[in-house]
Write a protein that holds these residues in place. Structure first.
Motif, PDB file in Angstrom:
ATOM      1  N   GLN A  17       0.982  -1.151   0.023  1.00 54.68           N
ATOM      2  CA  GLN A  17      -0.111   0.208   0.178  1.00 54.68           C
ATOM      3  C   GLN A  17       0.869   1.388  -0.025  1.00 54.68           C
ATOM      4  O   GLN A  17       0.641   2.234  -0.749  1.00 54.68           O
ATOM      5  CB  GLN A  17      -0.812   0.018   1.309  1.00 54.68           C
ATOM      6  CG  GLN A  17      -2.454  -0.151   1.203  1.00 54.68           C
ATOM      7  CD  GLN A  17      -3.179  -0.336   2.362  1.00 54.68           C
ATOM      8  OE1 GLN A  17      -2.635  -1.042   3.002  1.00 54.68           O
ATOM      9  NE2 GLN A  17      -4.046   0.668   2.549  1.00 54.68           N
ATOM     10  N   ILE A  18       1.920   1.089   0.908  1.00 65.64           N
ATOM     11  CA  ILE A  18       2.552   2.471   1.032  1.00 65.64           C
ATOM     12  C   ILE A  18       3.517   2.540  -0.618  1.00 65.64           C
ATOM     13  O   ILE A  18       3.577   3.652  -0.846  1.00 65.64           O
ATOM     14  CB  ILE A  18       3.827   2.209   2.223  1.00 65.64           C
ATOM     15  CG1 ILE A  18       3.178   2.138   3.616  1.00 65.64           C
ATOM     16  CG2 ILE A  18       5.076   3.204   1.833  1.00 65.64           C
ATOM     17  CD1 ILE A  18       3.907   1.595   4.483  1.00 65.64           C
ATOM     18  N   GLN A  19       3.857   1.389  -1.103  1.00 69.39           N
ATOM     19  CA  GLN A  19       4.674   1.698  -2.400  1.00 69.39           C
ATOM     20  C   GLN A  19       3.622   2.208  -3.266  1.00 69.39           C
ATOM     21  O   GLN A  19       3.901   2.986  -4.100  1.00 69.39           O
ATOM     22  CB  GLN A  19       4.892  -0.018  -2.664  1.00 69.39           C
ATOM     23  CG  GLN A  19       5.387   0.026  -4.208  1.00 69.39           C
ATOM     24  CD  GLN A  19       6.833   0.478  -4.163  1.00 69.39           C
ATOM     25  OE1 GLN A  19       7.590   0.397  -3.417  1.00 69.39           O
ATOM     26  NE2 GLN A  19       7.236   1.335  -5.176  1.00 69.39           N
ATOM     27  N   GLU A  20       2.489   1.663  -3.391  1.00 65.05           N
ATOM     28  CA  GLU A  20       1.457   2.231  -4.322  1.00 65.05           C
ATOM     29  C   GLU A  20       1.298   3.558  -4.159  1.00 65.05           C
ATOM     30  O   GLU A  20       1.145   4.375  -5.012  1.00 65.05           O
ATOM     31  CB  GLU A  20       0.244   1.533  -4.083  1.00 65.05           C
ATOM     32  CG  GLU A  20      -0.681   1.439  -5.124  1.00 65.05           C
ATOM     33  CD  GLU A  20      -2.000   0.552  -4.967  1.00 65.05           C
ATOM     34  OE1 GLU A  20      -3.283   0.927  -5.063  1.00 65.05           O
ATOM     35  OE2 GLU A  20      -1.892  -0.384  -4.588  1.00 65.05           O
ATOM     36  N   LEU A  21       1.009   4.110  -2.693  1.00 63.13           N
ATOM     37  CA  LEU A  21       0.797   5.657  -2.582  1.00 63.13           C
ATOM     38  C   LEU A  21       1.939   6.425  -2.914  1.00 63.13           C
ATOM     39  O   LEU A  21       2.147   7.313  -3.369  1.00 63.13           O
ATOM     40  CB  LEU A  21       0.481   5.761  -1.125  1.00 63.13           C
ATOM     41  CG  LEU A  21      -0.877   5.034  -0.705  1.00 63.13           C
ATOM     42  CD1 LEU A  21      -0.886   5.225   0.837  1.00 63.13           C
ATOM     43  CD2 LEU A  21      -1.970   6.261  -1.276  1.00 63.13           C
ATOM     44  N   ILE A 153      -1.899  12.347   0.449  1.00 66.39           N
ATOM     45  CA  ILE A 153      -1.279  11.092   0.294  1.00 66.39           C
ATOM     46  C   ILE A 153      -0.077  10.906   1.259  1.00 66.39           C
ATOM     47  O   ILE A 153      -0.008   9.717   1.812  1.00 66.39           O
ATOM     48  CB  ILE A 153      -0.776  10.925  -1.267  1.00 66.39           C
ATOM     49  CG1 ILE A 153      -1.807  10.891  -2.323  1.00 66.39           C
ATOM     50  CG2 ILE A 153      -0.001   9.714  -1.543  1.00 66.39           C
ATOM     51  CD1 ILE A 153      -1.730  11.025  -3.622  1.00 66.39           C
ATOM     52  N   GLN A 154       0.442  11.933   1.367  1.00 65.26           N
ATOM     53  CA  GLN A 154       1.618  11.888   2.180  1.00 65.26           C
ATOM     54  C   GLN A 154       1.247  11.602   3.866  1.00 65.26           C
ATOM     55  O   GLN A 154       1.760  10.848   4.525  1.00 65.26           O
ATOM     56  CB  GLN A 154       2.577  13.290   2.251  1.00 65.26           C
ATOM     57  CG  GLN A 154       3.737  13.188   3.186  1.00 65.26           C
ATOM     58  CD  GLN A 154       4.727  12.050   2.469  1.00 65.26           C
ATOM     59  OE1 GLN A 154       4.991  12.195   1.223  1.00 65.26           O
ATOM     60  NE2 GLN A 154       5.082  11.130   3.418  1.00 65.26           N
ATOM     61  N   GLY A 187      11.141  -6.816  -4.371  1.00 64.92           N
ATOM     62  CA  GLY A 187      10.160  -6.065  -4.318  1.00 64.92           C
ATOM     63  C   GLY A 187       8.947  -6.665  -3.427  1.00 64.92           C
ATOM     64  O   GLY A 187       8.738  -6.032  -2.323  1.00 64.92           O
ATOM     65  N   MET A 188       8.401  -7.842  -3.680  1.00 60.82           N
ATOM     66  CA  MET A 188       7.624  -8.478  -2.714  1.00 60.82           C
ATOM     67  C   MET A 188       8.584  -9.763  -2.185  1.00 60.82           C
ATOM     68  O   MET A 188       9.015 -10.492  -2.919  1.00 60.82           O
ATOM     69  CB  MET A 188       6.466  -9.026  -3.595  1.00 60.82           C
ATOM     70  CG  MET A 188       5.695  -8.035  -4.207  1.00 60.82           C
ATOM     71  SD  MET A 188       4.291  -7.242  -3.171  1.00 60.82           S
ATOM     72  CE  MET A 188       3.062  -8.612  -3.389  1.00 60.82           C
ATOM     73  N   ALA A 189       8.395  -9.669  -0.709  1.00 55.97           N
ATOM     74  CA  ALA A 189       9.207 -10.649  -0.214  1.00 55.97           C
ATOM     75  C   ALA A 189       8.602 -11.889   0.229  1.00 55.97           C
ATOM     76  O   ALA A 189       9.180 -13.014   0.491  1.00 55.97           O
ATOM     77  CB  ALA A 189       9.820  -9.806   1.171  1.00 55.97           C
TER      78      ALA A 189
END
Ligand SMILES: [Zn+2]
Length: 258
Positions: A17-21, A153-154, A187-189
């Motif tokens: 989610q953080i990545q997407e934002l 967003i921040q 990226g995805m663990a």
């Protein structure tokens, strides 16, 4: 271990989610810069057209001076005509007057055209300047909307990070470290294993490893992509943890039969 995996899975959701934002956040200035680039282009065009207008006006002033010269020339010729001592001088002066008048007439026609051109250009420039102003205002408004959106967003990112850190604290440090290392590379663990296939890399994992995964008592990695893997069903249904694994599952149908 199931608890740890579950927490990691949640952690991964936060990270995604953080990545997407973050991606959305970074896209906003890029979009703004593109419209500002468009504005800069039309402003340049406007400056060029203004310079053309100034040039036309300068040419008009030059022609006006020449008209004065022509008029002086014609009145000089008229004077010569009045002073003519013979028919030859008279004819020469008359020719001079005629030529001077012709030049004047041509120049005046041209000047009338110039006046029209200047007026048309001034009208065009006024319209274009209004368009540029409207575009500039709209960009200003967009920038304001963007600033608000970015702050929003921040704010979401900051809030998610706080939650993520809370969650990270209840993950075993060695597990968290392993997660972090893989995440940096991949990226995805984490990846689930469904129907014997790692969902991270789509490779079939060895049956023995699948058995181990079903027990859910250890932290395992995909032998191909090295992501932390877990059996999909294990996370869905808490009862599955207690369920004994009696037979090695055939790869393709193990998940669907359960
Ligand atoms: Zn894999």
């Amino acid at each position: 271990m199931r608890d740890q995996l579950k927490r990691l899975e949640d952690l991964q959701k936060f990270d995604a989610q953080i990545q997407e934002l973050n991606t959305a956040l970074q896209a906003i200035p890029a979009k703004l810069m593109a419209t500002q680039g468009d504005l800069a282009k039309v402003e340049t065009l406007l400056r060029t057209e203004r310079a053309q207008l100034v040039e036309t006006q300068r040419y008009y002033a030059e022609q006006k001076n020449l008209v004065e010269n022509d008029e002086t020339h014609v009145s000089g010729a008229k004077h010569k005509l009045s002073q003519a001592k013979n028919s030859k001088e008279y004819a020469a002066a008359q020719r001079e007057i005629d030529q001077g008048r012709e030049t004047l007439s041509t120049r005046e026609t041209e000047m009338a055209k110039l006046v029209e051109a200047v007026q048309a250009k001034e009208k065009l420039l006024a319209d274009r300047a209004a368009d540029v102003k409207a575009l500039s205002d709209s960009i200003e408004k967009d920038a304001e909307v963007a600033r608000v959106r970015m702050a929003e967003i921040q704010g979401k990112i900051d809030a998610l990070k706080v939650e993520r850190e809370k969650l990270a604290k209840v993950v075993r440090p060695d597990v968290l470290k392993r997660y972090g290392t893989i995440r940096m590379r991949r990226g995805m663990a984490m990846a689930s294993v469904a129907n014997g296939t790692c969902q991270g890399c789509n490779m079939n994992i060895p049956p023995q490893l699948f058995n181990i995964l079903q027990r859910g008592t250890s932290l395992e990695s995909c032998p191909y992509c090295h992501r932390i893997i877990y059996w999909e069903e294990l996370m869905k249904d808490p009862a599955a943890v207690a369920a004994p694994v009696t037979e090695p599952p055939p790869k393709a149908t193990a998940a669907s039969r359960r």
